[in-house]
Design a protein around this motif. Structure first.
Motif, short mmCIF file in Angstrom:
data_model
loop_
_atom_site.label_atom_id
_atom_site.label_comp_id
_atom_site.label_asym_id
_atom_site.label_seq_id
_atom_site.Cartn_x
_atom_site.Cartn_y
_atom_site.Cartn_z
N ILE A 116 0.74 -1.06 0.17
CA ILE A 116 0.17 0.19 0.01
C ILE A 116 0.87 1.24 0.05
O ILE A 116 0.57 2.17 -0.72
CB ILE A 116 -0.93 0.02 1.00
N PHE A 117 1.92 1.35 0.95
CA PHE A 117 2.54 2.39 1.02
C PHE A 117 3.60 2.69 0.04
O PHE A 117 4.08 3.77 -0.50
CB PHE A 117 3.53 2.63 2.39
N ARG A 118 4.07 1.46 -0.82
CA ARG A 118 4.75 1.79 -2.05
C ARG A 118 4.08 2.40 -2.91
O ARG A 118 4.65 3.41 -3.78
CB ARG A 118 5.33 0.33 -2.59
N LYS A 119 2.93 2.00 -3.17
CA LYS A 119 1.68 2.62 -4.09
C LYS A 119 1.70 4.23 -3.61
O LYS A 119 1.62 5.00 -4.54
CB LYS A 119 0.70 1.93 -4.48
N VAL A 120 1.21 4.32 -2.35
CA VAL A 120 1.03 5.60 -2.10
C VAL A 120 2.17 6.64 -2.25
O VAL A 120 2.02 7.94 -2.67
CB VAL A 120 0.88 5.90 -0.50
N PHE A 121 3.36 6.20 -2.03
CA PHE A 121 4.85 6.92 -2.14
C PHE A 121 4.86 7.37 -3.79
O PHE A 121 5.18 8.30 -4.22
CB PHE A 121 5.97 6.37 -1.74
N LEU A 122 4.28 6.31 -4.90
CA LEU A 122 4.54 6.71 -6.22
C LEU A 122 3.54 7.75 -6.50
O LEU A 122 3.80 8.61 -7.20
CB LEU A 122 3.88 5.52 -6.98
N SER A 123 2.32 7.76 -5.73
CA SER A 123 1.56 9.34 -5.98
C SER A 123 2.05 10.36 -5.45
O SER A 123 1.77 11.42 -5.78
CB SER A 123 0.12 8.77 -5.17
N VAL A 124 2.82 10.09 -4.36
CA VAL A 124 3.47 11.43 -3.72
C VAL A 124 4.67 11.96 -4.69
O VAL A 124 4.68 13.25 -5.06
CB VAL A 124 4.27 11.13 -2.24
N LEU A 125 5.20 10.93 -5.53
CA LEU A 125 6.36 11.24 -6.47
C LEU A 125 5.62 12.21 -7.53
O LEU A 125 6.14 13.15 -8.22
CB LEU A 125 6.87 10.06 -6.70
N ALA A 157 -4.73 11.65 3.39
CA ALA A 157 -5.95 11.63 3.69
C ALA A 157 -7.03 11.47 2.27
O ALA A 157 -8.29 10.90 2.64
CB ALA A 157 -6.53 13.12 4.26
N ASN A 158 -6.37 11.51 1.08
CA ASN A 158 -7.38 11.40 0.01
C ASN A 158 -6.83 10.05 -0.76
O ASN A 158 -7.25 9.98 -1.99
CB ASN A 158 -7.44 12.73 -0.94
N SER A 159 -6.32 9.31 -0.18
CA SER A 159 -5.68 7.90 -0.72
C SER A 159 -6.78 6.96 -0.91
O SER A 159 -7.19 6.43 0.09
CB SER A 159 -4.40 7.59 -0.13
N PRO A 160 -7.21 6.58 -2.04
CA PRO A 160 -8.11 5.61 -2.07
C PRO A 160 -7.51 4.25 -1.47
O PRO A 160 -8.68 3.51 -0.96
CB PRO A 160 -8.45 5.30 -3.63
N LEU A 161 -6.51 3.95 -1.52
CA LEU A 161 -5.96 2.71 -1.13
C LEU A 161 -6.13 2.82 0.60
O LEU A 161 -6.47 1.61 1.15
CB LEU A 161 -4.26 2.62 -1.32
#
Length: 305
Positions: A116-125, A157-161
């Motif tokens: 989950i956090f690997r994908k969240v970080f990709l969205s951060v990038l 806060a707005n992460s669908p994951l």
């Protein structure tokens, strides 16, 4: 930190479910209220722990880039502004937060959660806030704070994951996310450069607030028949069966406060249920609830308390 409106909303949801299911076990629903409030604090802790996980995902990404067959200079000498963010470090190193994590058994362990956090970080990038932050490697503490808040709003806060994670984790969290997110933002704003980070408590005054919530729940149920009679006498040419169920629950809660909570001014009770109805009932419910509760205030006042 839970305030009285949040407590009223929690009681409202439980009472609505109680009346819909024809439940008769008062002790059971009372326990559910306690569990609901505690689970909310768990969500707040989960959200605070997301920062460390995102930084860990960033550090893993940095290490992977260094292991390339032909790493670039950028790969070998990465920009560490994100992983060295002092606000995030303070949150991650908080003794109190780690204690709460351990005692309440709240963590992000597990391969699925790390993914989950690997994908969240990709969205951060891909975010504009991250790109702007990484351009300058000399941020002061307030700039780091502003970025951390923006990071939280945009990517956590707005992460669908993360929303799906919370949705599957607990039925009590469906309506708690916004409040928990506001608690996290308030927490970030409170961090000082000198002191260790301290998570917010769930209540300003736990004994007073929990007593308010449980009394509101119990007395509304215990006096249900009396409240039905009061409401029926005030809705001329309108059968109580035609009143929206959510409106009826709010009216009964309002009557409970007017009769049994002397410390709460009637005007506060009236305004609270008008505002709550705007979010949890029909478009015209606030007008209806205003009219009925105002009549009740005029009719019963405080003389019957």
């Amino acid at each position: 930190m839970l305030n009285r409106r949040h407590l009223r909303i929690k009681v409202l949801h439980l009472l609505y479910a109680y009346y819909q299911s024809n439940e008769e076990d008062l002790k059971k629903i009372d326990k559910e209220l306690t569990l609901s409030m505690q689970r909310m604090y768990d969500m707040y802790i989960y959200l605070l722990l997301t920062f460390e996980q995102i930084v860990r995902a960033a550090e893993n990404k940095i290490e992977d880039r260094k292991k390339k067959i032909r790493p670039s200079q950028e790969d070998l000498n990465p920009n560490l502004s994100f992983v060295k963010n002092k606000l995030i470090i303070k949150i991650s190193e908080s003794k109190e937060l780690n204690k709460l994590s351990n005692t309440r058994k709240i963590n992000w362990l597990g391969v699925e959660n790390q993914e989950i956090f690997r994908k969240v970080f990709l969205s951060v990038l891909d975010s504009e806030a991250y790109a702007l932050f990484m351009k300058d490697q000399n941020h002061d503490f307030e700039q780091q704070r502003a970025f951390t808040i923006q990071l939280f709003k945009d990517s956590i806060a707005n992460s669908p994951l993360l929303f799906n994670f919370f949705d599957e984790k607990s039925i009590y969290w469906v309506d708690d996310l916004d409040l928990c997110c506001s608690m996290v933002i308030k927490s970030i704003k409170s961090i000082s450069i000198e002191d260790e980070f301290q998570p917010l408590p769930l209540f300003k005054d736990e004994e007073d607030e929990t007593e308010f919530a449980h009394d509101l729940l119990r007395k509304t149920i215990q006096n249900d028949a009396e409240y039905e009679s009061i409401i029926s006498g005030l809705v001329s040419n309108w059968e109580t069966e035609r009143i929206a169920k959510m409106d009826m629950v709010m009216l009964k809660m309002g009557i409970t406060e007017l009769l049994y909570f002397q410390s709460v001014p009637p005007k506060v009770t009236l305004n609270e249920y008008i505002e709550i109805s705007k979010f949890y009932s029909t478009p015209k419910s606030n007008i209806f609830i205003n009219g009925i509760l105002d009549q009740i205030i005029q009719k019963i006042g405080r003389a019957h308390v």
